[in-house]
Design a protein around this motif. Sequence first.
Motif, PDB file in Angstrom:
ATOM      1  N   VAL A  10       0.844  -1.197   0.000  1.00  0.00           N
ATOM      2  CA  VAL A  10       0.000   0.000   0.000  1.00  0.00           C
ATOM      3  C   VAL A  10       0.881   1.249   0.000  1.00  0.00           C
ATOM      4  O   VAL A  10       0.607   2.209  -0.731  1.00  0.00           O
ATOM      5  CB  VAL A  10      -0.983  -0.019   1.194  1.00  0.00           C
ATOM      6  N   THR A  11       1.928   1.251   0.783  1.00  0.00           N
ATOM      7  CA  THR A  11       2.835   2.401   0.821  1.00  0.00           C
ATOM      8  C   THR A  11       3.507   2.599  -0.540  1.00  0.00           C
ATOM      9  O   THR A  11       3.596   3.729  -1.030  1.00  0.00           O
ATOM     10  CB  THR A  11       3.896   2.205   1.921  1.00  0.00           C
ATOM     11  N   GLN A  12       3.954   1.533  -1.153  1.00  0.00           N
ATOM     12  CA  GLN A  12       4.552   1.625  -2.487  1.00  0.00           C
ATOM     13  C   GLN A  12       3.524   2.111  -3.507  1.00  0.00           C
ATOM     14  O   GLN A  12       3.837   2.930  -4.383  1.00  0.00           O
ATOM     15  CB  GLN A  12       5.111   0.270  -2.925  1.00  0.00           C
ATOM     16  N   GLY A  13       2.302   1.614  -3.395  1.00  0.00           N
ATOM     17  CA  GLY A  13       1.239   2.035  -4.302  1.00  0.00           C
ATOM     18  C   GLY A  13       0.912   3.509  -4.139  1.00  0.00           C
ATOM     19  O   GLY A  13       0.682   4.218  -5.124  1.00  0.00           O
ATOM     20  N   TYR A  14       0.903   3.991  -2.898  1.00  0.00           N
ATOM     21  CA  TYR A  14       0.670   5.416  -2.644  1.00  0.00           C
ATOM     22  C   TYR A  14       1.725   6.236  -3.379  1.00  0.00           C
ATOM     23  O   TYR A  14       1.399   7.188  -4.084  1.00  0.00           O
ATOM     24  CB  TYR A  14       0.712   5.719  -1.145  1.00  0.00           C
ATOM     25  N   ASP A  15       2.980   5.866  -3.207  1.00  0.00           N
ATOM     26  CA  ASP A  15       4.074   6.605  -3.839  1.00  0.00           C
ATOM     27  C   ASP A  15       3.956   6.584  -5.361  1.00  0.00           C
ATOM     28  O   ASP A  15       4.234   7.586  -6.023  1.00  0.00           O
ATOM     29  CB  ASP A  15       5.426   6.040  -3.403  1.00  0.00           C
ATOM     30  N   ALA A  16       3.542   5.461  -5.916  1.00  0.00           N
ATOM     31  CA  ALA A  16       3.422   5.333  -7.369  1.00  0.00           C
ATOM     32  C   ALA A  16       2.230   6.125  -7.926  1.00  0.00           C
ATOM     33  O   ALA A  16       2.319   6.682  -9.018  1.00  0.00           O
ATOM     34  CB  ALA A  16       3.298   3.861  -7.755  1.00  0.00           C
ATOM     35  N   LEU A  17       1.130   6.174  -7.186  1.00  0.00           N
ATOM     36  CA  LEU A  17      -0.089   6.808  -7.681  1.00  0.00           C
ATOM     37  C   LEU A  17      -0.216   8.279  -7.327  1.00  0.00           C
ATOM     38  O   LEU A  17      -0.990   9.005  -7.943  1.00  0.00           O
ATOM     39  CB  LEU A  17      -1.321   6.068  -7.148  1.00  0.00           C
ATOM     40  N   ARG A  18       0.513   8.733  -6.340  1.00  0.00           N
ATOM     41  CA  ARG A  18       0.371  10.104  -5.830  1.00  0.00           C
ATOM     42  C   ARG A  18       0.433  11.149  -6.936  1.00  0.00           C
ATOM     43  O   ARG A  18      -0.367  12.077  -6.977  1.00  0.00           O
ATOM     44  CB  ARG A  18       1.450  10.370  -4.758  1.00  0.00           C
ATOM     45  N   GLY A  19       1.338  11.021  -7.857  1.00  0.00           N
ATOM     46  CA  GLY A  19       1.495  11.990  -8.933  1.00  0.00           C
ATOM     47  C   GLY A  19       0.357  12.009  -9.929  1.00  0.00           C
ATOM     48  O   GLY A  19       0.176  12.974 -10.669  1.00  0.00           O
ATOM     49  N   SER A  20      -0.454  10.952  -9.946  1.00  0.00           N
ATOM     50  CA  SER A  20      -1.553  10.877 -10.907  1.00  0.00           C
ATOM     51  C   SER A  20      -2.863  11.405 -10.340  1.00  0.00           C
ATOM     52  O   SER A  20      -3.900  11.279 -10.983  1.00  0.00           O
ATOM     53  CB  SER A  20      -1.734   9.433 -11.382  1.00  0.00           C
ATOM     54  N   VAL A  21      -2.812  11.993  -9.142  1.00  0.00           N
ATOM     55  CA  VAL A  21      -4.017  12.532  -8.506  1.00  0.00           C
ATOM     56  C   VAL A  21      -3.842  14.044  -8.354  1.00  0.00           C
ATOM     57  O   VAL A  21      -3.368  14.522  -7.319  1.00  0.00           O
ATOM     58  CB  VAL A  21      -4.288  11.865  -7.138  1.00  0.00           C
ATOM     59  N   PRO A  22      -4.200  14.805  -9.396  1.00  0.00           N
ATOM     60  CA  PRO A  22      -3.999  16.256  -9.337  1.00  0.00           C
ATOM     61  C   PRO A  22      -4.875  16.895  -8.271  1.00  0.00           C
ATOM     62  O   PRO A  22      -6.013  16.495  -8.054  1.00  0.00           O
ATOM     63  CB  PRO A  22      -4.396  16.733 -10.735  1.00  0.00           C
ATOM     64  N   GLY A  23      -4.317  17.857  -7.578  1.00  0.00           N
ATOM     65  CA  GLY A  23      -5.073  18.577  -6.557  1.00  0.00           C
ATOM     66  C   GLY A  23      -5.054  17.931  -5.185  1.00  0.00           C
ATOM     67  O   GLY A  23      -5.578  18.496  -4.233  1.00  0.00           O
ATOM     68  N   PHE A  24      -4.454  16.742  -5.072  1.00  0.00           N
ATOM     69  CA  PHE A  24      -4.393  16.091  -3.764  1.00  0.00           C
ATOM     70  C   PHE A  24      -3.303  16.736  -2.931  1.00  0.00           C
ATOM     71  O   PHE A  24      -2.190  16.962  -3.404  1.00  0.00           O
ATOM     72  CB  PHE A  24      -4.130  14.584  -3.907  1.00  0.00           C
ATOM     73  N   CYS A  25      -3.595  17.044  -1.676  1.00  0.00           N
ATOM     74  CA  CYS A  25      -2.684  17.760  -0.786  1.00  0.00           C
ATOM     75  C   CYS A  25      -1.355  17.014  -0.612  1.00  0.00           C
ATOM     76  O   CYS A  25      -0.303  17.551  -0.901  1.00  0.00           O
ATOM     77  CB  CYS A  25      -3.359  17.986   0.566  1.00  0.00           C
ATOM     78  N   GLY A  26      -1.383  15.808  -0.125  1.00  0.00           N
ATOM     79  CA  GLY A  26      -0.175  15.024   0.043  1.00  0.00           C
ATOM     80  C   GLY A  26       0.645  15.326   1.282  1.00  0.00           C
ATOM     81  O   GLY A  26       1.739  14.791   1.444  1.00  0.00           O
ATOM     82  N   CYS A  27       0.140  16.173   2.171  1.00  0.00           N
ATOM     83  CA  CYS A  27       0.853  16.446   3.423  1.00  0.00           C
ATOM     84  C   CYS A  27       0.909  15.167   4.260  1.00  0.00           C
ATOM     85  O   CYS A  27       0.198  14.198   3.963  1.00  0.00           O
ATOM     86  CB  CYS A  27       0.174  17.588   4.190  1.00  0.00           C
ATOM     87  N   PRO A  28       1.733  15.126   5.301  1.00  0.00           N
ATOM     88  CA  PRO A  28       1.825  13.904   6.116  1.00  0.00           C
ATOM     89  C   PRO A  28       0.478  13.439   6.684  1.00  0.00           C
ATOM     90  O   PRO A  28       0.221  12.235   6.742  1.00  0.00           O
ATOM     91  CB  PRO A  28       2.794  14.293   7.231  1.00  0.00           C
ATOM     92  N   LEU A  29      -0.391  14.367   7.075  1.00  0.00           N
ATOM     93  CA  LEU A  29      -1.697  13.980   7.617  1.00  0.00           C
ATOM     94  C   LEU A  29      -2.565  13.345   6.537  1.00  0.00           C
ATOM     95  O   LEU A  29      -3.170  12.286   6.757  1.00  0.00           O
ATOM     96  CB  LEU A  29      -2.404  15.186   8.232  1.00  0.00           C
ATOM     97  N   CYS A  30      -2.619  13.955   5.359  1.00  0.00           N
ATOM     98  CA  CYS A  30      -3.423  13.399   4.265  1.00  0.00           C
ATOM     99  C   CYS A  30      -2.850  12.062   3.799  1.00  0.00           C
ATOM    100  O   CYS A  30      -3.596  11.126   3.497  1.00  0.00           O
ATOM    101  CB  CYS A  30      -3.514  14.390   3.110  1.00  0.00           C
TER     102      CYS A  30
END
Length: 94
Positions: A10-30
Amino acid sequence: MIRNMVEEHVTQGYDALRGSVPGFCGCPLCRSDVLVYALNRLPARYVATTEGAVLSEISLDKDQSRTVIDVVLLEAFRKVGMAPRCGAKPMPTP
């Protein structure tokens, strides 16, 4: 040492997909909220030995397992992004 192999994927998937979600905050809490959301919806795969980790890794590397994790993560990005607890501007709805 006991490990949840799904958490690593899941952590690896988050890192891989994060860039494909425009407008997502991505701060440590989110980020934490997305990981928790996803992990609470996926079955855990606990291992305690190297052999168990290898067998679990083989199973989790199958395309079907990765797809399920990616779908749950994308849902988590959407849910968290629509109502971020950090106070960031919500993502636009598609």
